[in-house]
Design an enzyme around this catalytic site. Structure first.
Site, PDB file in Angstrom:
ATOM      1  N   CYS A 249       0.837  -1.213   0.000  1.00  0.00           N
ATOM      2  CA  CYS A 249       0.000   0.000   0.000  1.00  0.00           C
ATOM      3  C   CYS A 249       0.864   1.253   0.000  1.00  0.00           C
ATOM      4  CB  CYS A 249      -0.903   0.032   1.232  1.00  0.00           C
ATOM      5  SG  CYS A 249      -2.109  -1.285   1.293  1.00  0.00           S
TER       6      CYS A 249
HETATM    7  C1  BEZ Z   1       0.578  -4.589   1.860  1.00  0.00           C
HETATM    8  O1  BEZ Z   1       0.103  -3.513   1.528  1.00  0.00           O
HETATM    9  O2  BEZ Z   1       1.776  -4.809   1.771  1.00  0.00           O
HETATM   10  C2  BEZ Z   1      -0.294  -5.689   2.385  1.00  0.00           C
HETATM   11  C3  BEZ Z   1      -1.476  -5.373   3.008  1.00  0.00           C
HETATM   12  C4  BEZ Z   1      -2.247  -6.395   3.507  1.00  0.00           C
HETATM   13  C5  BEZ Z   1      -1.853  -7.706   3.365  1.00  0.00           C
HETATM   14  C6  BEZ Z   1      -0.671  -8.006   2.698  1.00  0.00           C
HETATM   15  C7  BEZ Z   1       0.119  -6.981   2.202  1.00  0.00           C
END
Ligand code: BEZ
Length: 211
Positions: free
Chosen positions: A45
């Site tokens: 994200c």
């Molecule tokens: C991420 O943004 O890296 C992420 C968010 C939730 C689960 C797995 C990865």
């Protein structure tokens, strides 16, 4: 609630990093992209928000307002923005909705319980100036989205909103397009006086209008 192509997207009020908004009013006459993030302070994200901030001038150029959503509260969004600026070189320059009660996430069916009960999937909703859904995408938490592809498909959507054409596989702005089957050859002569190439009666290729 499932939102289908052509539906008017649900309106809502929400707290965002740029103040409270009413979604339809905030969109005004613009196109819009609403996209969700599973959770704050997560690696994928963080990279996505940096990429959208980098590409913001490209969305602006297309008259598209972008708005993110994460289920964490507003103060967490503000702290996370500092990390995004530090690690990605771009601070968020668009609003991020705080949705701790999952109100907007529920309205837009962004929580898929068999993936996660608490986090949203990576949804993308492209909305036209008529507030109708033009495109939706769903990615899992583990796969970061390609925002260049979202710009590419917005180019296609905006072109087909103006002209009786469709865009072929892997099309990019400036390349040849396809005359839609509902346009007869007689009507095509008026719309495309420069002519077109007929590969099959249903596959007529024409230079991109306006280029
Ligand atoms: C991420 O943004 O890296 C992420 C968010 C939730 C689960 C797995 C990865």
């Amino acid at each position: 609630m499932t939102i289908r192509l052509g539906d008017v997207v649900p309106d809502f009020t929400a707290e965002t990093t740029e103040g409270p908004i009413r979604f339809h009013e905030w969109l005004g006459d613009s196109w819009g992209v609403l996209f969700s993030h599973p959770k704050n302070f997560t690696p994928v994200c963080t990279t996505e928000l940096g990429q959208v901030a980098r590409l913001k001038p490209e969305f602006d150029r297309r008259n598209v307002k972008v708005i993110g959503l994460s289920v964490d509260p507003l103060d967490a969004h503000e702290k996370w923005a500092e990390d995004i600026a530090e690690t990605q070189g771009y601070a968020p320059n668009f609003p991020l909705i705080a949705d701790p009660e999952r109100t907007v996430s529920g309205l837009y069916d962004m929580i898929h319980p068999n993936a996660s009960d608490t986090m949203t999937v990576r949804s993308v909703f492209v909305v036209g100036p008529d507030k109708k859904l033009k495109l939706s995408l769903t990615y899992p938490a583990s796969a970061g989205r390609n925002f260049d592809e979202i710009l590419r498909v917005i180019d296609s959507l905006q072109l087909t909103a103006q002209h009786a054409v469709a865009t072929p596989a892997n099309w990019k702005d400036g390349e040849d397009v396809i005359i839609v089957p509902s346009v007869s050859d007689a009507a095509a002569k008026e719309k495309f006086p420069g002519g077109w190439k007929t590969l099959k009666p249903y596959l007529r290729v024409v230079p991109q209008p306006g280029k």
